[in-house]
Design a protein around this motif. Structure first.
Motif, short mmCIF file in Angstrom:
data_model
loop_
_atom_site.label_atom_id
_atom_site.label_comp_id
_atom_site.label_asym_id
_atom_site.label_seq_id
_atom_site.Cartn_x
_atom_site.Cartn_y
_atom_site.Cartn_z
N ASP A 215 0.81 -1.22 0.00
CA ASP A 215 0.00 0.00 0.00
C ASP A 215 0.85 1.27 0.00
OD1 ASP A 215 1.06 -0.30 2.49
OD2 ASP A 215 -0.76 0.26 3.59
N VAL A 217 1.95 4.99 -0.74
CA VAL A 217 1.20 6.22 -0.94
C VAL A 217 2.10 7.21 -1.67
CG1 VAL A 217 0.31 8.25 0.28
CG2 VAL A 217 -0.38 5.95 0.99
N GLU B 105 -7.28 -1.02 -12.05
CA GLU B 105 -6.37 -0.89 -10.91
C GLU B 105 -4.97 -1.33 -11.34
OE1 GLU B 105 -5.98 -2.53 -6.33
OE2 GLU B 105 -7.71 -3.13 -7.54
N ARG B 107 -0.73 -1.92 -10.02
CA ARG B 107 0.25 -1.91 -8.94
C ARG B 107 1.62 -2.22 -9.50
NH1 ARG B 107 0.13 -7.69 -5.75
NH2 ARG B 107 -0.44 -8.84 -7.61
#
Lengths: 265, 265
Positions: A215, A217, B105, B107
């Motif tokens: 996660d 940021v 999405e 990542r």
């Protein structure tokens, strides 16, 4: 044999497959976490995940008294673990040179660094970064605010249109009053932004928090605005962009919520 | 979901444990090897090692026609593989922005880069590098010798005492006469040293060959001397050191066989 292994950025799964194999086949495994650490895993988690025993050594146990490490490497396969890449600190280079001078074979298995993660998470191009700097806690450099050397580096990079990666200070095992085994302090990006906003209030900056974690940021805004926010758990870094190419500006808007007015050419 | 995964520097074991897990659980796996490649593994080796199927796409199939990748990411888990870290090229950032703008999405799972490997293998400190450059084949920049922008960057870094990482040109799929699917050419460090020796004959440089492989070669000497040697299989990079700290000088002598006279302060 002494194998230096970089653990990467976050937890026990941040190591490379090659690194994990070397770790598991080592006779003894040493580690230091005072130059940086894994935020998502401690030594016990590494031990459990990899089926190994880890001997964590503090600064003294690496720099002043590396004998246990060197002796283990002389008679068997020893591994030396660090967060991020290995050899990032002169400490590690020094240990490698000591080993080589004693005829111990050494090798290096690389890990992911905050530097490349900051580049790839922000969309700011790797080859458009200038020299990086570390922003120390004011108590650590004995002055107020931002050291002149940091200001000079950022200005010199900006003068050439280059981005600056600002590493934020980590104090583990030493605190405001010197050696302190229990001390653990990580400069946050909001605090860094507040320090830097003193000189460049309106400058665009990009916070990268928890690079390499599930996660991360990434937030771009004026320094003064970033100083008023919080970004959660460590580790944080900050990037001060130089000139932005079109795709970099788009990336800061699309991936880091930069206000469009801040990235216009 | 579109997961960008950096494969690291050398072979199928250079990926992180986290990256390998993501790779294995993806519904479809795409890769590009025109911006860089793994020297120790081709797509077939990746497929065999990880039990996956890899769809390799050329420049056209990433930049002009990314639809297959985006569609796969819209309906399932797609992975996009690159050598080194991911997002190193603007191509990758552009693909990520396209995905995000379609509500997919994304990542990023990082990989080891040549930049951090060059630093850790040479003992030259990470934070003492300035802007990096790429040295192109003369035919690729349409001139003789070294482009002015490369000279300027090296000089600007040296003026600040900083090291310069020189990436060496890779031409895959394009050659002297334009698009050519069979063309594959890697600039060698001796050729790069010969090009650079034109301006800085006596300057100290460090060759890093096969960073991240089991047999990296690291050699420091004058540019003119490096131009007369060979360093084996690709990939090669070159570092032009700036000012040397004591431990950096020791590292170049101890780890890269630098002639002592070249590293004296």
């Amino acid at each position: 044999m002494l194998t230096f292994i970089g653990l990467g950025l976050y937890d026990e799964r941040s190591i490379t497959v090659e690194g994990r194999e070397a770790l598991r086949s080592a006779d003894r495994v040493f580690a230091e976490f005072y130059t940086s650490r894994l935020v998502g895993a401690d030594a016990e988690a590494l031990e459990a995940a990899h089926g190994i025993e880890v001997e964590v050594r503090g600064r003294e146990g690496v720099e002043r008294d590396p004998e246990a490490i060197l002796a283990a490497a002389e008679t068997g396969d020893a591994a030396f673990l660090t967060a991020g890449d290995t050899m990032i600190s002169t400490t590690h280079t020094d240990l490698r040179l000591r080993a080589e001078s004693r005829g111990i074979e050494t090798r290096v298995i690389h890990g992911v660094t905050a530097q490349s993660a900051a580049s790839s998470l922000t969309g700011l191009q790797n080859y458009r970064f200038g020299k990086a700097v570390t922003l120390p806690f004011p108590y650590a450099h004995g002055g107020d605010g931002v050291p002149a050397s940091v200001v000079e580096t950022i200005e010199a990079n900006r003068g050439r249109g280059l981005h600056t990666l600002v590493y934020l200070d980590i104090k583990v095992g030493t605190g405001p009053s010197g050696l302190d085994p229990d001390h653990e302090e990580y400069m946050t990006a909001d605090r860094a932004a507040a320090l830097l906003a003193d000189g460049w209030d309106d400058a665009l900056a990009v916070v990268v928090a928890r690079a390499g974690s599930p996660d991360p940021v990434v937030v771009a805004d004026r320094l003064a605005a970033l100083a008023d926010r919080t970004f959660g758990d460590p580790l944080h870094t900050l990037v001060i962009p130089g000139d932005l190419h079109h795709i970099e500006a788009e990336a800061l808007v699309g991936l880091a919520d930069a206000p469009e007015s801040l990235v216009e050419e």
